[in-house]
Design an enzyme around this catalytic site. Sequence first.
Site, PDB file in Angstrom:
ATOM      1  N   HIS A 179       6.099   1.336   9.205  1.00 14.86           N
ATOM      2  CA  HIS A 179       5.908   2.624   8.557  1.00 14.86           C
ATOM      3  C   HIS A 179       5.100   3.575   9.426  1.00 14.86           C
ATOM      4  O   HIS A 179       4.235   3.155  10.191  1.00 14.86           O
ATOM      5  CB  HIS A 179       5.174   2.429   7.230  1.00 14.86           C
ATOM      6  CG  HIS A 179       5.925   1.555   6.278  1.00 14.86           C
ATOM      7  ND1 HIS A 179       6.593   2.061   5.203  1.00 14.86           N
ATOM      8  CD2 HIS A 179       6.144   0.216   6.254  1.00 14.86           C
ATOM      9  CE1 HIS A 179       7.188   1.081   4.551  1.00 14.86           C
ATOM     10  NE2 HIS A 179       6.919  -0.053   5.168  1.00 14.86           N
ATOM     11  N   LYS A 221      -4.703   4.764  11.622  1.00 15.61           N
ATOM     12  CA  LYS A 221      -5.079   3.732  10.654  1.00 15.61           C
ATOM     13  C   LYS A 221      -6.021   2.739  11.314  1.00 15.61           C
ATOM     14  O   LYS A 221      -5.845   2.386  12.477  1.00 15.61           O
ATOM     15  CB  LYS A 221      -3.855   2.944  10.179  1.00 15.61           C
ATOM     16  CG  LYS A 221      -2.835   3.717   9.418  1.00 15.61           C
ATOM     17  CD  LYS A 221      -1.663   2.821   9.057  1.00 15.61           C
ATOM     18  CE  LYS A 221      -0.533   3.602   8.459  1.00 15.61           C
ATOM     19  NZ  LYS A 221       0.651   2.779   8.242  1.00 15.61           N
ATOM     20  N   TYR A 267      -7.081  -0.863   4.607  1.00 17.83           N
ATOM     21  CA  TYR A 267      -6.592   0.209   5.471  1.00 17.83           C
ATOM     22  C   TYR A 267      -7.509   1.415   5.313  1.00 17.83           C
ATOM     23  O   TYR A 267      -7.801   1.824   4.190  1.00 17.83           O
ATOM     24  CB  TYR A 267      -5.217   0.695   5.006  1.00 17.83           C
ATOM     25  CG  TYR A 267      -4.038  -0.168   5.280  1.00 17.83           C
ATOM     26  CD1 TYR A 267      -2.977   0.333   6.021  1.00 17.83           C
ATOM     27  CD2 TYR A 267      -3.927  -1.453   4.767  1.00 17.83           C
ATOM     28  CE1 TYR A 267      -1.845  -0.429   6.254  1.00 17.83           C
ATOM     29  CE2 TYR A 267      -2.809  -2.221   4.984  1.00 17.83           C
ATOM     30  CZ  TYR A 267      -1.768  -1.702   5.729  1.00 17.83           C
ATOM     31  OH  TYR A 267      -0.644  -2.456   5.952  1.00 17.83           O
ATOM     32  N   ASP A 300      11.889  -2.058   2.182  1.00 13.22           N
ATOM     33  CA  ASP A 300      11.817  -2.293   3.627  1.00 13.22           C
ATOM     34  C   ASP A 300      13.141  -2.809   4.190  1.00 13.22           C
ATOM     35  O   ASP A 300      13.468  -2.539   5.343  1.00 13.22           O
ATOM     36  CB  ASP A 300      10.682  -3.266   3.963  1.00 13.22           C
ATOM     37  CG  ASP A 300       9.309  -2.612   3.868  1.00 13.22           C
ATOM     38  OD1 ASP A 300       9.235  -1.372   3.746  1.00 13.22           O
ATOM     39  OD2 ASP A 300       8.310  -3.345   3.917  1.00 13.22           O
TER      40      ASP A 300
END
Length: 123
Positions: A2, A12, A72, A108
């Site tokens: 992603h 991130k 995250y 996904d």
Amino acid sequence: MHFQHPPHAEMKLVSCVRGAVLDVAVDLRAGSATFLKWHAQELSAENRRALLIPEGFAHGFQALTSDCELIYLHSKPYIAGSEGALHAKDPALDIAWPLEITEMSERDQKHPYLTDQFAGLTP
């Protein structure tokens, strides 16, 4: 795998606080010397490592244990209309997943494979 399209590209910082994962980043930056190359790092509660994923990279992970929890930190908010994704099994990426991929979300599974039209992300 992603990512967010510019101008909403995000950085991130990922860490694993329970279990273990293989965390993977793929360079999607147009013109980069490492374009479409990937880097993987095992993150676990035991090794306490974290992976910083820069803007312009796709991100994904594979659980190595059945009890994983990740944290995250994102540099920008999620914008649904700016989301992009690549298929984790794309042969063009040739990611060396340590385990056979036996489970993947329906969402996904529908992510596209790369085509010759993909020239990378530009700021």
